[in-house]
Design a protein around this motif. Structure first.
Motif, PDB file in Angstrom:
ATOM      1  N   GLY A  94      23.275 175.454 114.819  1.00 42.22           N
ATOM      2  CA  GLY A  94      23.561 174.398 113.799  1.00 42.22           C
ATOM      3  C   GLY A  94      24.947 173.537 114.019  1.00 42.22           C
ATOM      4  O   GLY A  94      25.775 174.033 114.781  1.00 42.22           O
ATOM      5  N   ARG A  95      25.290 172.965 113.125  1.00 42.66           N
ATOM      6  CA  ARG A  95      26.491 172.194 113.200  1.00 42.66           C
ATOM      7  C   ARG A  95      27.653 173.036 112.563  1.00 42.66           C
ATOM      8  O   ARG A  95      27.518 173.507 111.519  1.00 42.66           O
ATOM      9  CB  ARG A  95      26.175 170.736 112.553  1.00 42.66           C
ATOM     10  N   THR A 118      23.036 177.570 105.375  1.00 43.74           N
ATOM     11  CA  THR A 118      24.304 177.498 105.390  1.00 43.74           C
ATOM     12  C   THR A 118      25.185 179.015 105.441  1.00 43.74           C
ATOM     13  O   THR A 118      24.787 179.727 104.728  1.00 43.74           O
ATOM     14  CB  THR A 118      25.234 176.618 104.249  1.00 43.74           C
ATOM     15  N   PHE A 120      20.705 172.487 103.702  1.00 41.64           N
ATOM     16  CA  PHE A 120      20.577 173.188 105.052  1.00 41.64           C
ATOM     17  C   PHE A 120      20.925 174.840 104.731  1.00 41.64           C
ATOM     18  O   PHE A 120      21.575 175.051 103.621  1.00 41.64           O
ATOM     19  CB  PHE A 120      21.746 172.558 106.012  1.00 41.64           C
ATOM     20  N   GLU A 139      22.027 176.323 110.117  1.00 42.69           N
ATOM     21  CA  GLU A 139      21.830 175.248 110.335  1.00 42.69           C
ATOM     22  C   GLU A 139      23.345 174.451 110.264  1.00 42.69           C
ATOM     23  O   GLU A 139      23.412 173.342 110.849  1.00 42.69           O
ATOM     24  CB  GLU A 139      20.976 174.472 109.386  1.00 42.69           C
ATOM     25  N   VAL A 140      23.992 174.934 109.139  1.00 42.07           N
ATOM     26  CA  VAL A 140      25.571 174.480 109.100  1.00 42.07           C
ATOM     27  C   VAL A 140      26.458 175.607 108.733  1.00 42.07           C
ATOM     28  O   VAL A 140      26.029 176.601 108.169  1.00 42.07           O
ATOM     29  CB  VAL A 140      25.595 173.397 107.725  1.00 42.07           C
TER      30      VAL A 140
END
Length: 475
Positions: A125-126, A153, A151, A178-179
């Motif tokens: 993820g980012r 998280t 997302f 994902e985050v």
């Protein structure tokens, strides 16, 4: 689960499994048979099967507690080279030499960061990195609440934001996140650069820049240089989210190679708030303007500075393609964090603003200003209880004087001041025309006397703001 075969620690020598009688260099393949249940830096809480990093600080040395870590179930040790012989002898003497994996490195703190950096590379993820002179933790909570609407998280807990806390947080993150939302802090030169190197954020957020940690970095220019690392090191396809109301933040624009989103309530920002309604204890309402749209939002946390923090979180949401409704829901779900703009109301309607987690001139003025407005609305008196603001360096005396002047300017009725710099705050208030009879000064550690005296002057509907740096324990 940390697979020990993957503990390669880029550029750091790995000694391998610990055999009876010495530290021969063993290839990393010998570690493939071992796996660790987690990572620990505290021998008091190390769990069964964890990898223990023996860190060294100004007033502690983890190598002194390696034996305790092993007794509590540590399956592996990461130690500094200078302690290898002594630990070898201890493990052999205790019959643990053949059971424990020991890795010898030049610097255990650096090695911890390298392991976290390796794990970061496996997170799909980012990563959103958040820093700033104020509001980091609140903005982190708001941002994670927004991203979680769309997302999967993960976020760092509390304020684990330094060279120990950040790696430990990263190592706890699932690769499937994902985050990932991380808080990054600093108080000495080079710390932010290393944190950014470990976390490698794709989205960098600067809430604001002000005169904090001057004792460590020397000047506001030093603060700017440190804080800027989080946005100047972003990849070209990354995103910088900066406070458009801050001249210091705007001064970084030419140094940023990635896309930029500005937020604020002044000037021409990409994300802004208009038609702002201050609800006091009920928070803030506003129309939030974003590129191509506008929506109403009710922030449940009081204070205009927290509205700006919310705008930073909104900006991240916009950048990640989160809808207006989802962003709104994420922000409105956030409540006050303990010791950060936490409102306590007594039975006789005394309102205490517990903002005692930390303090600098910017955050103290914001808290005093907010509660001054509350006092005007509620009809009570404003009573200001302050501990020292630490790590201000050469700005220490002037910063405390300015806070004293600000308390007078917003209409304080009494000042209760604690710490080595209490007299500086008192002097600022007196210079602004405040009566000495309404100023009480206490030495560091004088909390009990302060509390007794404060109780003697309190009346129903009074507004009391409590603020100070973490080391002052104003809670």
């Amino acid at each position: 689960m940390v697979d020990s075969a993957k503990i390669e620690l880029d550029g750091v020598e790995v000694a391998g499994l610990f055999p009876v009688g010495g530290f021969p260099k063993v290839g990393a393949t010998n570690l493939e048979k071992m796996a660790f249940t987690g990572v620990s830096t505290d021998s008091r809480t190390v769990g069964q099967g964890e990898l223990f990093f023996a860190l060294v600080g100004d007033d502690f040395n983890g190598h002194d507690f390696v034996g305790d870590a092993v007794l509590r179930g540590a399956a592996g040790l990461v130690i500094d080279r200078g302690h290898a012989s002594k630990i070898s002898e201890d493990l052999v003497a205790n019959g643990k030499a053949s059971e424990i994996a020991v890795m010898v490195v030049d610097d255990t703190l650096f090695a911890l960061g390298e392991l976290a950096r390796y794990h970061r590379g496996n997170i799909n993820g980012r990563v959103v990195g958040i820093t700033g002179s104020n509001g980091k933790t609140t903005t982190k909570e708001m941002t994670a609440s927004v991203t979680a609407t769309k997302f999967v998280t993960e976020k760092s807990e509390g304020n684990f934001n330094n060279l120990i806390g950040l790696p430990m947080m990263l190592l706890s993150m699932a690769k499937t996140a994902e985050v990932v939302v991380l808080e990054l802090g600093m108080n000495v030169p080079g710390e932010m650069e290393r944190l950014v190197e470990i976390a490698r954020p794709e989205v960098g957020v600067i809430t604001n820049i002000g005169p904090v940690h001057l004792e460590g970095v020397g000047s506001i220019e030093g603060v700017i240089k440190e804080k800027s690392q989080i946005v100047t090191a972003l990849p070209v396809d990354g995103l910088a989210v900066i406070n458009g109301d801050s001249e210091y933040c705007l001064g970084l624009v030419e140094k940023i190679n990635s896309r930029i989103i500005t937020f604020g309530i002044e000037g021409n920002n990409d994300v802004s708030a208009v038609d702002i309604e201050d609800l006091g204890q009920g928070g803030m309402k506003a129309q939030i303007v974003i590129p191509g749209g506008k929506f109403s939002m009710h922030l449940k946390i009081p204070g205009i500075h927290n509205l700006k923090n919310a705008l930073a979180a909104v900006s991240v949401g916009v950048a990640l393609g989160i809808s207006e409704d989802e962003i709104k829901a994420g922000i409105e779900a956030v409540r006050s964090i303990k010791m950060r703009m936490e409102m306590i109301i007594t039975n006789d309607e005394i309102v205490i603003l517990d903002d005692s987690y930390n303090a600098n001139t910017v955050s103290v003025k914001a808290a005093i200003g907010f509660l001054a407005n509350e006092a005007k609305v509620g009809g009570g008196r404003l009573i200001v209880v302050l501990g020292d603001m630490l790590e201000l360096g050469d700005y220490t005396v002037l910063g405390h004087e300015e806070v004293g002047e600000e308390a007078v300017a917003v209409g304080a009725s009494y000042l209760f001041l604690l710490g080595n710099n209490a007299e500086d705050t008192a002097r600022g208030a007196k210079n602004a025309g405040f009566s000495s009879a309404k100023i009480s000064v206490y030495p560091a550690g004088g909390h009990e006397k302060l509390i007794r005296d404060l109780k003697d002057v309190l009346k129903p509907k009074d507004r009391v703001v409590v603020k100070g740096s973490r080391g002052m324990k104003m809670e």
